[in-house]
Design a protein around this motif. Structure first.
Motif, PDB file in Angstrom:
ATOM      1  N   HIS A   1       0.878  -1.221  -0.026  1.00 14.11           N
ATOM      2  CA  HIS A   1      -0.086  -0.027  -0.001  1.00 14.11           C
ATOM      3  C   HIS A   1       0.799   1.304  -0.217  1.00 14.11           C
ATOM      4  CE1 HIS A   1      -3.417  -2.680   0.392  1.00 14.11           C
ATOM      5  NE2 HIS A   1      -3.098  -3.036   1.639  1.00 14.11           N
ATOM      6  N   SER A   2       2.049   1.029  -0.384  1.00 18.04           N
ATOM      7  CA  SER A   2       2.899   2.378  -0.194  1.00 18.04           C
ATOM      8  C   SER A   2       2.346   3.259  -1.522  1.00 18.04           C
ATOM      9  CB  SER A   2       4.645   1.981  -0.789  1.00 18.04           C
ATOM     10  OG  SER A   2       4.483   1.514  -2.009  1.00 18.04           O
ATOM     11  N   ASP A   3       2.920   4.597  -1.297  1.00 25.99           N
ATOM     12  CA  ASP A   3       2.549   5.529  -2.559  1.00 25.99           C
ATOM     13  C   ASP A   3       3.344   5.539  -3.823  1.00 25.99           C
ATOM     14  OD1 ASP A   3       0.707   6.687  -0.652  1.00 25.99           O
ATOM     15  OD2 ASP A   3       2.111   8.420   0.095  1.00 25.99           O
ATOM     16  N   THR A   4       4.281   4.828  -3.703  1.00 30.37           N
ATOM     17  CA  THR A   4       5.047   4.652  -4.927  1.00 30.37           C
ATOM     18  C   THR A   4       4.798   3.034  -5.714  1.00 30.37           C
ATOM     19  OG1 THR A   4       6.839   3.181  -3.950  1.00 30.37           O
ATOM     20  CG2 THR A   4       6.989   5.726  -3.624  1.00 30.37           C
ATOM     21  N   LEU A   5       5.136   3.127  -6.989  1.00 23.29           N
ATOM     22  CA  LEU A   5       5.061   1.909  -7.761  1.00 23.29           C
ATOM     23  C   LEU A   5       6.384   1.012  -7.600  1.00 23.29           C
ATOM     24  CD1 LEU A   5       3.738   3.502 -10.901  1.00 23.29           C
ATOM     25  CD2 LEU A   5       2.287   2.008  -9.042  1.00 23.29           C
ATOM     26  N   ASP A   6       7.069   1.184  -6.543  1.00 20.04           N
ATOM     27  CA  ASP A   6       8.169   0.383  -6.227  1.00 20.04           C
ATOM     28  C   ASP A   6       7.918  -0.868  -5.250  1.00 20.04           C
ATOM     29  OD1 ASP A   6      10.142   2.005  -7.310  1.00 20.04           O
ATOM     30  OD2 ASP A   6      10.460   2.970  -5.482  1.00 20.04           O
ATOM     31  N   MET A   7       8.702  -1.744  -5.379  1.00 17.71           N
ATOM     32  CA  MET A   7       8.416  -3.124  -4.679  1.00 17.71           C
ATOM     33  C   MET A   7       9.658  -3.177  -3.702  1.00 17.71           C
ATOM     34  SD  MET A   7       7.167  -5.306  -8.098  1.00 17.71           S
ATOM     35  CE  MET A   7       7.894  -4.336  -9.247  1.00 17.71           C
ATOM     36  N   SER A   8       9.414  -4.568  -2.789  1.00 18.41           N
ATOM     37  CA  SER A   8      10.312  -4.762  -2.086  1.00 18.41           C
ATOM     38  C   SER A   8      10.105  -6.445  -1.922  1.00 18.41           C
ATOM     39  CB  SER A   8      10.546  -3.941  -0.725  1.00 18.41           C
ATOM     40  OG  SER A   8      11.106  -4.562   0.335  1.00 18.41           O
ATOM     41  N   LEU A   9      10.889  -7.245  -1.842  1.00 24.70           N
ATOM     42  CA  LEU A   9      10.776  -8.549  -1.825  1.00 24.70           C
ATOM     43  C   LEU A   9      11.619  -9.152  -0.594  1.00 24.70           C
ATOM     44  CD1 LEU A   9      10.394  -9.320  -5.117  1.00 24.70           C
ATOM     45  CD2 LEU A   9       8.335  -9.342  -3.604  1.00 24.70           C
ATOM     46  N   SER A  10      12.678  -8.443  -0.071  1.00 24.57           N
ATOM     47  CA  SER A  10      13.576  -9.322   0.815  1.00 24.57           C
ATOM     48  C   SER A  10      12.882  -9.537   2.354  1.00 24.57           C
ATOM     49  CB  SER A  10      14.754  -8.550   0.917  1.00 24.57           C
ATOM     50  OG  SER A  10      14.698  -7.451   1.649  1.00 24.57           O
ATOM     51  N   GLY A  11      11.716  -8.573   2.494  1.00 26.28           N
ATOM     52  CA  GLY A  11      11.373  -9.046   3.782  1.00 26.28           C
ATOM     53  C   GLY A  11      10.346 -10.119   3.729  1.00 26.28           C
ATOM     54  N   LEU A  12       9.471 -10.446   2.726  1.00 25.62           N
ATOM     55  CA  LEU A  12       8.804 -11.479   2.384  1.00 25.62           C
ATOM     56  C   LEU A  12       9.713 -12.767   2.279  1.00 25.62           C
ATOM     57  CD1 LEU A  12       6.881 -13.402   1.267  1.00 25.62           C
ATOM     58  CD2 LEU A  12       6.970 -12.216  -0.954  1.00 25.62           C
ATOM     59  N   LYS A  13      10.972 -12.698   1.761  1.00 29.87           N
ATOM     60  CA  LYS A  13      11.795 -13.939   1.878  1.00 29.87           C
ATOM     61  C   LYS A  13      12.281 -14.176   3.068  1.00 29.87           C
ATOM     62  CE  LYS A  13      16.044 -12.701   1.289  1.00 29.87           C
ATOM     63  NZ  LYS A  13      16.878 -11.831   0.616  1.00 29.87           N
ATOM     64  N   THR A  14      12.784 -13.246   4.146  1.00 27.68           N
ATOM     65  CA  THR A  14      13.322 -13.335   5.216  1.00 27.68           C
ATOM     66  C   THR A  14      12.038 -14.215   6.150  1.00 27.68           C
ATOM     67  OG1 THR A  14      14.507 -11.461   5.022  1.00 27.68           O
ATOM     68  CG2 THR A  14      14.294 -12.240   7.231  1.00 27.68           C
ATOM     69  N   SER A  15      10.808 -13.551   6.106  1.00 23.80           N
ATOM     70  CA  SER A  15       9.582 -14.001   6.619  1.00 23.80           C
ATOM     71  C   SER A  15       9.606 -15.624   6.368  1.00 23.80           C
ATOM     72  CB  SER A  15       8.389 -13.224   6.266  1.00 23.80           C
ATOM     73  OG  SER A  15       7.264 -13.864   6.817  1.00 23.80           O
ATOM     74  N   VAL A  16       9.832 -15.982   5.027  1.00 20.96           N
ATOM     75  CA  VAL A  16       9.645 -17.572   4.665  1.00 20.96           C
ATOM     76  C   VAL A  16      10.716 -18.019   5.397  1.00 20.96           C
ATOM     77  CG1 VAL A  16       9.928 -19.009   3.030  1.00 20.96           C
ATOM     78  CG2 VAL A  16       8.633 -16.986   2.359  1.00 20.96           C
ATOM     79  N   LEU A  17      11.967 -17.376   5.639  1.00 14.78           N
ATOM     80  CA  LEU A  17      13.225 -18.070   6.064  1.00 14.78           C
ATOM     81  C   LEU A  17      12.867 -18.417   7.765  1.00 14.78           C
ATOM     82  CD1 LEU A  17      16.127 -18.821   6.603  1.00 14.78           C
ATOM     83  CD2 LEU A  17      16.803 -16.344   6.850  1.00 14.78           C
ATOM     84  N   TYR A  18      12.426 -17.401   8.283  1.00 16.31           N
ATOM     85  CA  TYR A  18      12.130 -17.576   9.863  1.00 16.31           C
ATOM     86  C   TYR A  18      10.898 -18.610   9.954  1.00 16.31           C
ATOM     87  CZ  TYR A  18      14.598 -13.285  10.646  1.00 16.31           C
ATOM     88  OH  TYR A  18      15.604 -12.224  10.841  1.00 16.31           O
ATOM     89  N   THR A  19       9.894 -18.445   9.009  1.00 17.34           N
ATOM     90  CA  THR A  19       8.947 -19.811   9.125  1.00 17.34           C
ATOM     91  C   THR A  19       9.560 -21.060   9.131  1.00 17.34           C
ATOM     92  OG1 THR A  19       7.417 -18.098   8.146  1.00 17.34           O
ATOM     93  CG2 THR A  19       6.781 -20.600   8.209  1.00 17.34           C
ATOM     94  N   VAL A  20      10.563 -21.401   8.208  1.00 19.63           N
ATOM     95  CA  VAL A  20      11.137 -22.666   7.767  1.00 19.63           C
ATOM     96  C   VAL A  20      11.843 -23.043   8.942  1.00 19.63           C
ATOM     97  CG1 VAL A  20      13.005 -23.800   6.183  1.00 19.63           C
ATOM     98  CG2 VAL A  20      11.114 -22.260   5.134  1.00 19.63           C
ATOM     99  N   GLN A  21      12.723 -21.836   9.513  1.00 15.33           N
ATOM    100  CA  GLN A  21      13.562 -22.322  10.788  1.00 15.33           C
ATOM    101  C   GLN A  21      12.710 -22.916  12.018  1.00 15.33           C
ATOM    102  OE1 GLN A  21      15.625 -18.702  11.050  1.00 15.33           O
ATOM    103  NE2 GLN A  21      17.623 -19.375   9.913  1.00 15.33           N
ATOM    104  N   LYS A  22      11.445 -22.308  12.018  1.00 15.37           N
ATOM    105  CA  LYS A  22      10.596 -22.805  13.175  1.00 15.37           C
ATOM    106  C   LYS A  22      10.082 -24.206  13.203  1.00 15.37           C
ATOM    107  CE  LYS A  22       9.133 -18.148  14.479  1.00 15.37           C
ATOM    108  NZ  LYS A  22       8.198 -17.359  13.722  1.00 15.37           N
ATOM    109  N   ILE A  23       9.930 -24.571  11.798  1.00 18.63           N
ATOM    110  CA  ILE A  23       9.414 -25.859  11.592  1.00 18.63           C
ATOM    111  C   ILE A  23      10.503 -27.047  11.557  1.00 18.63           C
ATOM    112  CG2 ILE A  23       8.168 -27.353   9.785  1.00 18.63           C
ATOM    113  CD1 ILE A  23       7.184 -24.617   8.708  1.00 18.63           C
ATOM    114  N   SER A  24      10.111 -28.115  12.631  1.00 19.46           N
ATOM    115  CA  SER A  24      11.042 -29.187  12.767  1.00 19.46           C
ATOM    116  C   SER A  24      11.066 -30.240  11.798  1.00 19.46           C
ATOM    117  CB  SER A  24      10.857 -29.593  14.079  1.00 19.46           C
ATOM    118  OG  SER A  24       9.532 -30.176  14.399  1.00 19.46           O
ATOM    119  N   ASN A  25       9.687 -30.598  11.389  1.00 24.73           N
ATOM    120  CA  ASN A  25       9.567 -31.378  10.153  1.00 24.73           C
ATOM    121  C   ASN A  25       9.077 -30.794   8.798  1.00 24.73           C
ATOM    122  OD1 ASN A  25       9.321 -33.654   8.704  1.00 24.73           O
ATOM    123  ND2 ASN A  25       7.221 -34.393   9.892  1.00 24.73           N
TER     124      ASN A  25
END
Ligand code: KG4
Ligand code: ZN
Length: 334
Positions: free
Chosen positions: A201-225
């Protein structure tokens, strides 16, 4: 008139012939992907060496029955890309142009992607918007006329394809990860994880994807199986988050520019889930969305030959090396 196009900016050695009357009349592509997959990404020196060893064979395959001296001009990718890889294509193009005494035209690789659907859909008229999403680039471009491009927005960090590749790595999927995420996502629940949609919802047409990727990383780290169904849920939820951002940014672009034709190009444009969501947007806001033929979504020489066929060669092109790693679309005349 026949234009020979040469593409060596990354890990594809590709040559194609574009005939102004008949379209593409010959093409050949050699992908180095299996070689680089072992390292989880493209190794620049290996890429250059492999271009050197494959380019003559690729030329012969592309020519088929067309005699070399039936070519009228040569277009080659001179940037952006891996400098060593670009220099192989440039030297080869210069040698051919000198030997055949025909014009040589340096082409911007991104311009090739922008124009690629026009080979198949000549009805596309400029101006239009292009969402260019590949392993190295993610940008929204206003294509006003040939050679006049404004970058309206771009990724502030990872390119979309790069994010797919990095998430694939977290899920132990092979490189390049985009097609593997797409396939695995078919088995998953896209609402299983609520990953962030940065800058949605930012005012610009720019994007950012590294936060999304990091969120996936933290999710994966928390899953034991990390079993197959969990991986599928993560793949589907990630793909949905990325797609939501792309769709929202294009909707905003259309609102702001009033353009009604959108081209989606680059390797990620092959993704069928993304295509389906843009189909919905087409119906919702009354735009027309075009894609290159599947075989021209990724890197190829047909798009380079095609753009070359629209250019006027300049004498200066024969003498100088114009290969460059960085060459933004809004600096084409430089
Ligand atoms: O345009 P391209 O072949 O090369 C450049 O980066 O210039 O794009 C390759 C990128 C890779 O990151 C790959 O994972 C991604 O495009 N890609 C996909 C799909 N097919 C390729 N991403 C998502 N879904 C796909 N089906
Ligand atoms: Zn590309």
């Amino acid at each position: 008139m026949k234009t020979l196009g040469i593409e060596t900016s990354c890990d594809e050695t590709a040559i194609a012939i574009y005939d102004s009357e008949k379209g593409i009349v010959g093409e050949s592509i050699y992908s180095q992907i299996n070689m680089h997959a072992e390292y989880g990404g493209v190794v620049p020196e290996l890429a250059s060496r492999d271009h050197c060893s494959k380019i003559v064979k690729v030329l012969k395959n592309a020519l088929g029955d067309h005699p070399l001296d039936s070519i009228d001009q040569i277009a080659y990718t001179s940037g952006p890309g891996l400098l060593g890889a670009l220099l192989i294509g440039e030297s080869f193009a210069q040698g051919l142009s000198e030997a055949l005494d025909i014009p040589l035209i340096p082409i911007n690789h991104l311009e090739g992607h922008l124009m690629s659907p026009m080979m198949e859909f000549p009805e596309i008229k400029m101006p239009f918007i292009c969402l260019l999403v590949s392993g190295g680039h993610s940008m929204i471009v206003d294509v006003k006329e040939k050679g006049d491009y404004s970058i309206l927005g771009q990724s502030q960090d990872d390119a979309v394809g790069e994010a797919f590749d990095k998430v694939a790595k977290l899920l132990d999927l092979p490189y390049p990860g985009g097609p593997h995420i797409e396939k695995l996502a078919l088995e998953g629940d896209e609402n299983a994880y609520d990953f962030p949609r940065p800058m949605l919802h930012s005012d610009t047409l720019d994007m950012s994807l590294s936060g999304l990727k990091t969120s996936v990383l933290y999710t994966v780290q928390k899953i034991s199986n990390l079993d197959q169904s969990t991986k599928a849920n993560i793949a589907a939820s990630f793909q949905k988050a990325v797609t939501d951002v792309l769709v929202a940014k294009i909707q905003k672009t259309v609102n702001e520019t009033n353009r009604n034709e959108v081209i989606i190009a680059g390797g990620v444009a092959a993704n069928k889930y993304i295509r389906t969501k843009f189909k919905d947007l087409e119906a919702k806001i009354g735009i027309k969305v075009y894609y290159p033929d599947l075989k021209y979504c990724g890197d190829n020489a047909a798009m380079i030959a095609f753009v070359g066929s629209m250019m006027k060669p300049s004498k200066q092109d024969y003498k100088i090396s114009s290969a460059r790693a960085r060459w933004p679309l809004n600096e084409l005349g430089k």
